[in-house]
Design a protein around this motif. Structure first.
Motif, PDB file in Angstrom:
ATOM      1  N   TYR A 137      -6.707  -6.923   0.748  1.00  0.00           N
ATOM      2  CA  TYR A 137      -7.147  -7.130  -0.633  1.00  0.00           C
ATOM      3  C   TYR A 137      -8.231  -8.199  -0.758  1.00  0.00           C
ATOM      4  O   TYR A 137      -9.285  -7.968  -1.363  1.00  0.00           O
ATOM      5  N   CYS A 191      -6.922   2.194   0.315  1.00  0.00           N
ATOM      6  CA  CYS A 191      -6.456   1.809  -1.009  1.00  0.00           C
ATOM      7  C   CYS A 191      -6.098   3.054  -1.812  1.00  0.00           C
ATOM      8  O   CYS A 191      -6.095   4.173  -1.286  1.00  0.00           O
ATOM      9  N   TYR A 192      -5.785   2.849  -3.079  1.00  0.00           N
ATOM     10  CA  TYR A 192      -5.528   3.940  -4.015  1.00  0.00           C
ATOM     11  C   TYR A 192      -6.493   3.799  -5.191  1.00  0.00           C
ATOM     12  O   TYR A 192      -6.839   2.677  -5.593  1.00  0.00           O
ATOM     13  N   PHE A 209      -4.333  -2.251  -1.785  1.00  0.00           N
ATOM     14  CA  PHE A 209      -5.161  -2.624  -0.636  1.00  0.00           C
ATOM     15  C   PHE A 209      -4.322  -3.249   0.471  1.00  0.00           C
ATOM     16  O   PHE A 209      -3.411  -4.034   0.210  1.00  0.00           O
ATOM     17  N   HIS A 221       0.834  -1.204   0.000  1.00  0.00           N
ATOM     18  CA  HIS A 221       0.000   0.000   0.000  1.00  0.00           C
ATOM     19  C   HIS A 221       0.867   1.251   0.000  1.00  0.00           C
ATOM     20  O   HIS A 221       0.673   2.162  -0.808  1.00  0.00           O
ATOM     21  N   ASN A 226      -4.515   8.470  -2.951  1.00  0.00           N
ATOM     22  CA  ASN A 226      -4.591   7.776  -1.673  1.00  0.00           C
ATOM     23  C   ASN A 226      -5.932   8.073  -1.007  1.00  0.00           C
ATOM     24  O   ASN A 226      -6.318   9.226  -0.874  1.00  0.00           O
ATOM     25  N   TYR A 258      -4.899  -5.658  -8.087  1.00  0.00           N
ATOM     26  CA  TYR A 258      -5.831  -4.622  -8.473  1.00  0.00           C
ATOM     27  C   TYR A 258      -7.266  -5.142  -8.409  1.00  0.00           C
ATOM     28  O   TYR A 258      -7.508  -6.346  -8.513  1.00  0.00           O
ATOM     29  N   PHE A 302      -8.816   0.154  -8.595  1.00  0.00           N
ATOM     30  CA  PHE A 302      -8.371   0.350  -7.217  1.00  0.00           C
ATOM     31  C   PHE A 302      -7.182  -0.568  -6.961  1.00  0.00           C
ATOM     32  O   PHE A 302      -7.128  -1.701  -7.456  1.00  0.00           O
TER      33      PHE A 302
END
Length: 208
Positions: free
Chosen positions: A192, A106-107, A189, A57, A116, A173, A186
């Protein structure tokens, strides 16, 4: 920083003005961290167990320090604002009959780079909000601070695809595709597998 705003072709992306830059929260964060030091120490075992996810992350950010501070800031919300259910409702509003389920650090991939933030999932909505206000220049010399948001009604979900980088399987992802073919990626994570399951369950409920 966001280089440009483009909501014309994407009805799920929204922006809201932020009154201050991220630096305005530093004093409040320090006070909370001082009070909550013992709680963080008690969570050390969980942190160690999630070490790989946390590193994956943090390394997505251009600054590991900034990413770490964002996660600390996220943690203070639980203490200062009454938990993520309230943060979710304050950020995206209240919808009758909507039940908050979970959140995930997450991003979000954007044309200006990874943002972010936090992904919120409820029985009626999938929503994302940047952790800190982002700097945007609508005109030369006039910066504005905005929160980058995505809000998708669960009944608009089309597909949830889990994938990873073939060259580096640790980079995972989640692709969210709406019924009208808008895509959101996204990544980064900390949890995830849980995020994939929660999103998949939301999709299955929408089809039911």
């Amino acid at each position: 920083m966001i280089n440009h705003l483009d909501t014309k072709d994407n009805p799920y992306v929204h922006y809201s003005s932020a009154s201050t830059s991220p630096n305005g929260k530093s004093d409040k964060m320090s006070e909370v961290l001082d009070r909550c030091g013992k709680r963080f120490a008690d969570c050390s075992k969980m942190v160690e167990a999630a070490a790989d996810g946390i590193w994956n992350h943090l390394k997505l950010s251009s600054s590991v320090t900034d990413a770490a501070m964002a996660r600390l800031h996220q943690g203070t919300k639980l203490v200062t604002e009454g938990g993520y259910k309230k943060v979710f409702q304050q950020t995206f509003g209240f919808v009758d009959g909507d039940k908050y389920l979970d959140f995930f650090a997450c991003y979000l991939s954007t044309s200006s780079g990874p943002v972010n933030g936090t992904l919120y999932i409820s029985t009626k909505r999938v929503a994302f909000c940047s952790e800190f206000p982002l700097c945007y220049y609508p005109s030369p010399g006039e910066p504005q601070w905005i929160l980058y948001k995505v809000m998708i009604a669960v009944d608009q979900l089309g597909k949830i695809n889990a994938s990873s980088n073939l060259m580096d399987p640790s980079q995972k992802y989640i692709q969210v595709i709406t019924r009208d073919s808008h895509e959101f990626w996204f990544m980064g994570f900390i949890s995830y597998n849980k995020a994939v399951k929660t999103l998949t369950d939301a999709l299955q409920r929408s089809r039911a």
